[in-house]
Design a protein around this motif. Structure first.
Motif, PDB file in Angstrom:
ATOM      1  N   VAL A   1      -4.599   3.392   7.291  1.00  0.00           N
ATOM      2  CA  VAL A   1      -3.397   2.593   7.062  1.00  0.00           C
ATOM      3  C   VAL A   1      -3.219   2.413   5.556  1.00  0.00           C
ATOM      4  CG1 VAL A   1      -2.201   0.432   7.515  1.00  0.00           C
ATOM      5  CG2 VAL A   1      -3.738   1.389   9.255  1.00  0.00           C
ATOM      6  N   LEU A   2      -2.052   2.829   5.048  1.00  0.00           N
ATOM      7  CA  LEU A   2      -1.755   2.738   3.627  1.00  0.00           C
ATOM      8  C   LEU A   2      -0.876   1.525   3.348  1.00  0.00           C
ATOM      9  CD1 LEU A   2      -1.089   6.503   2.854  1.00  0.00           C
ATOM     10  CD2 LEU A   2      -3.217   5.224   2.617  1.00  0.00           C
ATOM     11  N   HIS A   3      -1.229   0.784   2.308  1.00  0.00           N
ATOM     12  CA  HIS A   3      -0.533  -0.429   1.907  1.00  0.00           C
ATOM     13  C   HIS A   3      -0.181  -0.347   0.418  1.00  0.00           C
ATOM     14  CE1 HIS A   3      -2.578  -2.720   5.332  1.00  0.00           C
ATOM     15  NE2 HIS A   3      -3.419  -1.725   5.148  1.00  0.00           N
ATOM     16  N   TYR A   4       0.717  -1.228  -0.042  1.00  0.00           N
ATOM     17  CA  TYR A   4       0.761  -1.521  -1.470  1.00  0.00           C
ATOM     18  C   TYR A   4       0.351  -2.979  -1.672  1.00  0.00           C
ATOM     19  CZ  TYR A   4       5.626  -3.293  -0.769  1.00  0.00           C
ATOM     20  OH  TYR A   4       6.748  -3.952  -0.343  1.00  0.00           O
ATOM     21  N   THR A   5      -0.125  -3.291  -2.880  1.00  0.00           N
ATOM     22  CA  THR A   5      -0.707  -4.605  -3.134  1.00  0.00           C
ATOM     23  C   THR A   5       0.331  -5.686  -3.367  1.00  0.00           C
ATOM     24  OG1 THR A   5      -0.847  -4.123  -5.486  1.00  0.00           O
ATOM     25  CG2 THR A   5      -2.794  -3.620  -4.141  1.00  0.00           C
ATOM     26  N   ASP A   6       1.548  -5.307  -3.824  1.00  0.00           N
ATOM     27  CA  ASP A   6       2.585  -6.272  -4.195  1.00  0.00           C
ATOM     28  C   ASP A   6       2.137  -7.168  -5.356  1.00  0.00           C
ATOM     29  OD1 ASP A   6       5.074  -7.446  -4.066  1.00  0.00           O
ATOM     30  OD2 ASP A   6       4.499  -8.919  -2.545  1.00  0.00           O
TER      31      ASP A   6
ATOM     32  N   ASP B   1      14.285  -7.397  -2.974  1.00  0.00           N
ATOM     33  CA  ASP B   1      13.982  -7.352  -1.550  1.00  0.00           C
ATOM     34  C   ASP B   1      14.068  -5.906  -1.081  1.00  0.00           C
ATOM     35  OD1 ASP B   1      16.758  -6.742  -0.885  1.00  0.00           O
ATOM     36  OD2 ASP B   1      17.166  -8.860  -1.214  1.00  0.00           O
ATOM     37  N   ALA B   2      13.764  -5.696   0.191  1.00  0.00           N
ATOM     38  CA  ALA B   2      13.665  -4.329   0.711  1.00  0.00           C
ATOM     39  C   ALA B   2      14.973  -3.570   0.638  1.00  0.00           C
ATOM     40  CB  ALA B   2      13.168  -4.362   2.154  1.00  0.00           C
ATOM     41  N   SER B   3      16.100  -4.279   0.645  1.00  0.00           N
ATOM     42  CA  SER B   3      17.392  -3.604   0.627  1.00  0.00           C
ATOM     43  C   SER B   3      17.908  -3.321  -0.778  1.00  0.00           C
ATOM     44  CB  SER B   3      18.426  -4.450   1.389  1.00  0.00           C
ATOM     45  OG  SER B   3      18.605  -5.708   0.743  1.00  0.00           O
TER      46      SER B   3
END
Length: 296
Positions: free
Chosen positions: A44-49, A124-126
């Motif tokens: 599972v790949l994530h980013y840390t934010d 945000d995501a958009s």
């Protein structure tokens, strides 16, 4: 000294004979059962934010963790990238949370979690403004995940993003993550362009219903009921799918292009799913066309 030499000799003899000296007993490992499998079924790949120092403090516990962390610009050791390993692979890190993929839930039990230092979207995501991943960083990810894939013999569909397994909660690693580049390096799934084009042409005339699209996404691995309703769960799953396989447009809306991609993925990686009647047959009225839309 004689006692120490004798003890070391006994331990060495045990190791060489398949016997393991432990605290208060000896384990005989000379007979090994073939009835087992690996704990690790997914990556599972994530980013840390967040930046690396803060991310490392968070991932050291006590509430969350990951097996590996890849810096934005990894240090080099002998010409090879350095990655931080925070949890042994055979142990369960706390990175996935409430999650599902294929027939499994709670993927902390069966996955290796990799955090990649990246801030994600600027707002945000958009927003469409996502931090890019560095070349050195992706090279390190390819080396790391490629090694895990080889050691555990993982199929392409076992390499997923956090958004894929928890679409209503997570958006990482986001649309800026180069999934296609990983596939070119032999890691993860990606549809064949010719297959996508064939399904796109077919669906332009006779697109699947929303229920069929939901079933197709479920057959690929997403936890999505075939409700026939364009609800928040469906939108979240479609957004995750589009971020992964069609990052140019990830609004979470059903469309012909997304349907063509998921059918092409099924044809390549899960062909048995396309033999099921509810996916194999598209019934269109004689006057149907591209305006049919994605009705239930």
């Amino acid at each position: 000294m004689l006692i120490l030499v004798t003890l070391l000799t006994v331990i060495a003899g045990c190791a060489g004979s398949g016997l393991a000296q432990r605290d208060g007993y000896v384990a005989d490992r000379r007979q090994q059962s073939s009835a087992f499998n690996e704990r690790v079924r997914y990556v599972v790949l994530h980013y840390t934010d967040s930046e690396a120092p803060r991310a490392l403090r968070t991932l050291m516990g006590p509430k969350v963790s990951a097996h590996y962390v890849v810096a934005r610009t990894p240090d080099q050791r002998g010409g090879e990238p350095l990655v931080w390993q925070l949890v042994d692979e055979e142990k369960r890190a706390w990175h996935a949370g409430v999650s599902a993929w294929e027939d499994r839930t709670q993927l902390n039990d069966s996955s290796i979690g990799i955090e990649i230092v990246n801030r994600g979207p600027s707002h945000d995501a958009s927003s469409g403004d996502w931090e890019p991943y560095s070349e050195a960083q992706i090279a390190a990810v390819i080396a790391l995940v490629g090694d895990i894939v080889r050691r555990y013999r993982l199929p392409p569909t076992a390499i997923v993003g956090h958004a894929d397994i928890a679409p209503e909660r997570k958006i990482d690693p986001g649309p800026a993550f180069p999934w296609q580049r990983l596939h070119a390096a032999g890691i993860g799934a990606w549809p064949d362009a010719a297959s996508v084009a064939r399904y796109r042409q077919r669906f332009a005339r006779c697109p699947p219903t929303l229920t069929q699209l939901q079933r197709a996404l479920g057959a690929y691995g997403y936890a999505l009921p075939a409700s026939g309703a364009q609800d928040t769960r469906t939108q979240a799953v479609l957004r995750a799918f589009q971020m992964h396989f069609r990052p140019s447009d990830y609004r979470g809306e059903p469309d012909t292009e997304s349907a063509a991609i998921v059918w092409a993925l099924l044809a390549k990686y899960r062909p048995e799913a396309l033999k099921e009647p509810h996916l194999a047959t598209l019934t269109c009225p004689p006057d149907s066309g591209s305006d049919r839309g994605f009705a239930p």
